[in-house]
Design an enzyme around this catalytic site. Structure first.
Site: not given
Length: 292
Positions: A147, A171, A238, A241, A264, A273
């Site tokens: 990210r 995150k 993004h 990514r 994730h 994806y």
């Protein structure tokens, strides 16, 4: 006004998100914005019930707010309601039955391998030092799928050029190690050769024009300018990514391996994806197969 009653609860909830749940500042700001809007519309906790919350969302829909905005507001209020009930601010989790509107998820824009190669090799920079920095940023974004916020937070010590690994803080303050290839490694090494001439911050891997840690807006501009020069059309960081993830799957990587690389928390997030790869396969079939 309504905020007199809601304000301390909203601030306490935001502290809970930040300190207990480990949410990013951007996420906390989003929750706060939604809840402040709710508080300005409702009269106080006496009006915090399912009927009034549905009416609040209904007024937003009539005002033309998008389905994604309505879904985000619903999620914010549901999380606040659950927290408020656990902390005895309300008698019951009144928003638990609030239904979020479905959001149409468009497949992300993905570059072809040649397009991606053109992009990372076409930094549009104002000086030689900035060109080396921008090239390293583009190569590392495409190589790792990290990210933008993660890239901006990198320190020099996080990048191991010898083992070709980068330590990323994602995150929820979760660390992960992401490998990268020779192209990204060479680009980073060249940037480090000139970095000290631009930097006033000792630890940051990437710095901006004033020598301080680079911010996401600068990175977006770097990607956008390179996209214009390479002729791939409008592109966000993004999308790099998305491109990295799709190319990994196209090359035979396992879905769970890609999930780990991208950071994730849910495999369901990574599964988008597989749809992208399937669509690309279908397009290739239609172009190439005589019976298509």
């Amino acid at each position: 006004m309504a905020m007199n009653e809601f304000e301390p609860a909203i601030e306490d909830f935001c502290e809970h998100l930040r300190l207990v749940r480990g949410r990013s500042e951007a996420t906390v700001r989003g929750y706060r914005s939604d809840l402040v809007g709710m508080a300005e519309d409702l009269g106080g906790f006496g009006d915090f019930n399912l009927t009034q919350l549905r009416a609040w969302l209904g007024r937003a829909a009539v005002a033309g707010k998008s389905r994604s905005t309505l879904a985000r507001r619903t999620a914010s209020v549901k999380a606040f309601s659950t927290w408020a009930a656990k902390n005895s601010l309300i008698d019951a989790d009144v928003a638990a039955r609030l239904v979020s509107p479905g959001v149409h998820r468009e497949l992300p824009k993905v570059l072809g391998t040649e397009q991606a190669g053109d992009l990372v090799g076409n930094a549009d920079s104002h000086s030689e030092s900035e060109f080396l920095r921008d090239s390293a940023i583009l190569e590392l974004l495409y190589a790792t799928g990290m990210r933008v916020s993660e890239l901006c937070g990198l320190d020099i010590a996080d990048v191991d050029l010898h083992r070709q690994l980068v330590k990323v803080l994602g995150k929820g303050d979760k660390e992960r190690m992401i490998p990268f290839g020779d192209a990204a490694g060479d680009a980073v090494e060249k940037w480090l050769g000139v970095r000290d001439g631009m930097a006033v911050v000792a630890t940051a891997m990437f710095v901006g024009a004033r020598g301080r840690r680079i911010d996401p807006r600068q990175v977006r501009r770097i990607v956008e300018r390179a996209a214009v020069v390479s002729g791939v059309g409008p592109l966000s960081p993004h999308s790099l990514r998305h491109t990295a993830a799709t190319h990994l799957l196209d090359g035979g990587a396992d879905l769970r391996e890609v999930q780990e690389l991208l950071g994730h928390s849910s495999l369901q997030t990574t599964q988008i994806y597989t749809h992208v790869s399937s669509q690309r396969l279908l397009e290739a079939f239609k172009r190439a197969h005589p019976r298509a």
